[in-house]
Design a protein around this motif. Structure first.
Motif, PDB file in Angstrom:
ATOM      1  N   SER A  55       0.826  -1.205   0.000  1.00  0.00           N
ATOM      2  CA  SER A  55       0.000   0.000   0.000  1.00  0.00           C
ATOM      3  C   SER A  55       0.863   1.259   0.000  1.00  0.00           C
ATOM      4  CB  SER A  55      -0.924  -0.001   1.215  1.00  0.00           C
ATOM      5  OG  SER A  55      -0.144   0.014   2.396  1.00  0.00           O
ATOM      6  N   ALA A  56       2.056   1.163  -0.587  1.00  0.00           N
ATOM      7  CA  ALA A  56       2.983   2.289  -0.549  1.00  0.00           C
ATOM      8  C   ALA A  56       2.604   3.416  -1.508  1.00  0.00           C
ATOM      9  CB  ALA A  56       4.399   1.798  -0.873  1.00  0.00           C
ATOM     10  N   ARG A  57       1.541   3.242  -2.276  1.00  0.00           N
ATOM     11  CA  ARG A  57       1.114   4.328  -3.171  1.00  0.00           C
ATOM     12  C   ARG A  57       0.779   5.561  -2.361  1.00  0.00           C
ATOM     13  NH1 ARG A  57      -3.613   4.198  -6.068  1.00  0.00           N
ATOM     14  NH2 ARG A  57      -4.330   2.317  -5.097  1.00  0.00           N
ATOM     15  N   ARG A  58       1.174   6.713  -2.864  1.00  0.00           N
ATOM     16  CA  ARG A  58       0.942   7.947  -2.121  1.00  0.00           C
ATOM     17  C   ARG A  58      -0.477   8.449  -2.274  1.00  0.00           C
ATOM     18  NH1 ARG A  58       5.712  10.097  -5.529  1.00  0.00           N
ATOM     19  NH2 ARG A  58       3.932   9.924  -6.866  1.00  0.00           N
ATOM     20  N   ARG A  59      -1.120   8.180  -3.411  1.00  0.00           N
ATOM     21  CA  ARG A  59      -2.432   8.754  -3.690  1.00  0.00           C
ATOM     22  C   ARG A  59      -3.138   7.910  -4.739  1.00  0.00           C
ATOM     23  NH1 ARG A  59       1.606  11.925  -6.202  1.00  0.00           N
ATOM     24  NH2 ARG A  59       1.385  11.915  -8.459  1.00  0.00           N
ATOM     25  N   SER A  60      -4.305   8.356  -5.172  1.00  0.00           N
ATOM     26  CA  SER A  60      -5.042   7.653  -6.213  1.00  0.00           C
ATOM     27  C   SER A  60      -4.261   7.685  -7.522  1.00  0.00           C
ATOM     28  CB  SER A  60      -6.404   8.320  -6.435  1.00  0.00           C
ATOM     29  OG  SER A  60      -7.178   8.232  -5.269  1.00  0.00           O
ATOM     30  N   TYR A  61      -4.580   6.728  -8.391  1.00  0.00           N
ATOM     31  CA  TYR A  61      -3.937   6.714  -9.703  1.00  0.00           C
ATOM     32  C   TYR A  61      -4.378   7.929 -10.512  1.00  0.00           C
ATOM     33  CZ  TYR A  61      -2.529   1.875  -8.933  1.00  0.00           C
ATOM     34  OH  TYR A  61      -1.951   0.733  -8.436  1.00  0.00           O
ATOM     35  N   ASP A  62      -3.412   8.540 -11.208  1.00  0.00           N
ATOM     36  CA  ASP A  62      -3.719   9.611 -12.158  1.00  0.00           C
ATOM     37  C   ASP A  62      -4.056   9.013 -13.522  1.00  0.00           C
ATOM     38  OD1 ASP A  62      -3.043  11.867 -10.412  1.00  0.00           O
ATOM     39  OD2 ASP A  62      -0.975  11.159 -10.616  1.00  0.00           O
ATOM     40  N   VAL A  63      -3.291   7.987 -13.907  1.00  0.00           N
ATOM     41  CA  VAL A  63      -3.383   7.428 -15.256  1.00  0.00           C
ATOM     42  C   VAL A  63      -3.338   5.906 -15.187  1.00  0.00           C
ATOM     43  CG1 VAL A  63      -2.325   7.377 -17.561  1.00  0.00           C
ATOM     44  CG2 VAL A  63      -2.063   9.406 -16.141  1.00  0.00           C
ATOM     45  N   ILE A  64      -4.176   5.262 -15.975  1.00  0.00           N
ATOM     46  CA  ILE A  64      -4.038   3.826 -16.200  1.00  0.00           C
ATOM     47  C   ILE A  64      -3.558   3.652 -17.639  1.00  0.00           C
ATOM     48  CG2 ILE A  64      -6.524   3.639 -16.690  1.00  0.00           C
ATOM     49  CD1 ILE A  64      -6.314   0.673 -15.839  1.00  0.00           C
ATOM     50  N   VAL A  65      -2.495   2.890 -17.811  1.00  0.00           N
ATOM     51  CA  VAL A  65      -1.966   2.598 -19.146  1.00  0.00           C
ATOM     52  C   VAL A  65      -2.372   1.163 -19.478  1.00  0.00           C
ATOM     53  CG1 VAL A  65       0.082   2.380 -20.593  1.00  0.00           C
ATOM     54  CG2 VAL A  65      -0.047   4.215 -18.890  1.00  0.00           C
ATOM     55  N   SER A  66      -3.210   1.027 -20.489  1.00  0.00           N
ATOM     56  CA  SER A  66      -3.723  -0.277 -20.909  1.00  0.00           C
ATOM     57  C   SER A  66      -2.997  -0.698 -22.184  1.00  0.00           C
ATOM     58  CB  SER A  66      -5.228  -0.164 -21.151  1.00  0.00           C
ATOM     59  OG  SER A  66      -5.751  -1.393 -21.561  1.00  0.00           O
ATOM     60  N   TYR A  67      -2.720  -1.994 -22.304  1.00  0.00           N
ATOM     61  CA  TYR A  67      -1.918  -2.462 -23.433  1.00  0.00           C
ATOM     62  C   TYR A  67      -2.113  -3.952 -23.642  1.00  0.00           C
ATOM     63  CZ  TYR A  67       0.990  -4.094 -19.588  1.00  0.00           C
ATOM     64  OH  TYR A  67       1.438  -4.720 -18.446  1.00  0.00           O
ATOM     65  N   ALA A  68      -1.840  -4.380 -24.849  1.00  0.00           N
ATOM     66  CA  ALA A  68      -1.816  -5.805 -25.170  1.00  0.00           C
ATOM     67  C   ALA A  68      -0.431  -6.357 -24.828  1.00  0.00           C
ATOM     68  CB  ALA A  68      -2.126  -6.011 -26.650  1.00  0.00           C
ATOM     69  N   ALA A  69      -0.336  -7.673 -24.733  1.00  0.00           N
ATOM     70  CA  ALA A  69       0.933  -8.303 -24.352  1.00  0.00           C
ATOM     71  C   ALA A  69       2.074  -7.884 -25.279  1.00  0.00           C
ATOM     72  CB  ALA A  69       0.779  -9.820 -24.352  1.00  0.00           C
ATOM     73  N   GLY A  70       1.791  -7.732 -26.568  1.00  0.00           N
ATOM     74  CA  GLY A  70       2.840  -7.353 -27.518  1.00  0.00           C
ATOM     75  C   GLY A  70       3.348  -5.935 -27.348  1.00  0.00           C
ATOM     76  N   ASP A  71       2.613  -5.111 -26.599  1.00  0.00           N
ATOM     77  CA  ASP A  71       3.012  -3.714 -26.371  1.00  0.00           C
ATOM     78  C   ASP A  71       3.492  -3.480 -24.945  1.00  0.00           C
ATOM     79  OD1 ASP A  71       2.586  -2.509 -28.911  1.00  0.00           O
ATOM     80  OD2 ASP A  71       0.424  -2.531 -28.564  1.00  0.00           O
TER      81      ASP A  71
END
Length: 197
Positions: A55-71
Motif C-alpha cells: 500500500s505504498a502508493r501515495r495517492r489515487s492513480y492519475d493514469v491507467i496505461v492499458s496495453y496488449a501483451a505485444g506492447d
C-alpha cells in the motif's frame, strides 16, 4: 489377540509416538528461531527484513496505461516517463507480488482520471486489452475518465477510439515521441475543467 492384531497395535503406537516427537521438535525449533530473531526472550539476533508494503502508493492513480501483451515494453516506457514527472501510474506489469492483478486493475479503472490505451497490431486479439478498452470507454462515456488512444503501430484505430485525438507513439527514441509524451503530460497535469464549463 492374534499376532496380526498385536503387530497393528505396535505399528499404531510407534506412529503416535513419532507424530508427538515430530510436533515437539518442530515447536522447539520454532521457539529457537523466534528467540534468535529477537522476537522472544533472549537471543538478541537480527530481525528478518520486513516485506515490501503493497500500500505504498501515495495517492489515487492519475493514469491507467492499458496495453496488449505485444506492447508491454512500449507501455512500460510510457508509464516510466509519466512516473518520472510525479504522476501515479497503473501498469499491470507493475502490480506488486502478493496483490491480485485484476483487482488492482479494477481499482485503477475506478479511480484514474485518465486512461491511455496503447493500440498496436495485436490489441484486438488480446482479450485482456479488449476488456480494458471496453471498461475505459464505459467510464469515459459515464463522464468519469478522459480516454486517450495511443498508436504504437500504423494499424487503424477502431471507430470508437478513432473519434478521439490520438497520440502517435510509433517512434520511441525520437524527438517526435518525446513531443507526444510531453503533450500527454501537459494535459494530464493541467487542472480539469468542471463539467459544463
Amino acid at each position: 489377540m492374534t499376532g496380526v492384531e498385536w503387530g497393528n497395535l505396535v505399528i499404531g503406537i510407534v506412529g503416535v509416538v513419532a507424530a508427538v516427537a515430530g510436533v515437539f521438535y518442530a515447536h522447539h525449533e520454532y521457539r529457537e528461531r523466534r528467540s534468535a530473531a529477537g522476537h522472544g526472550g533472549g537471543g538478541g539476533g537480527r530481525r528478518p527484513p520486513e516485506p515490501p508494503d503493497p500500500s505504498a502508493r501515495r495517492r489515487s492513480y492519475d493514469v491507467i496505461v492499458s496495453y496488449a501483451a505485444g506492447d508491454a515494453d512500449a507501455a512500460e516506457l510510457l508509464a516510466g516517463r509519466l512516473r518520472a514527472v510525479d504522476l501515479e501510474v497503473f501498469l499491470a506489469r507493475w502490480v506488486a507480488p502478493g496483490l491480485v492483478p485484476l483487482l488492482e486493475a479494477d481499482q485503477a479503472l475506478m479511480e484514474a482520471g485518465w486512461g491511455v490505451l496503447l493500440y498496436g497490431s495485436g490489441t484486438t486479439a488480446d482479450e485482456r486489452a479488449r476488456h480494458e478498452y471496453a471498461a475505459l470507454l464505459h467510464r469515459k462515456f459515464e463522464g468519469g475518465l478522459r480516454f486517450v488512444p495511443a498508436r504504437t503501430s500504423d494499424d487503424p484505430l477502431p471507430p470508437l477510439a478513432a473519434i478521439h485525438q490520438a497520440l502517435d507513439l510509433t517512434r520511441p527514441g525520437t524527438e517526435h515521441y518525446d513531443r507526444e509524451v510531453a503533450r500527454l503530460v501537459r494535459i494530464v497535469s493541467a487542472p480539469r475543467r468542471p463539467a459544463g464549463a
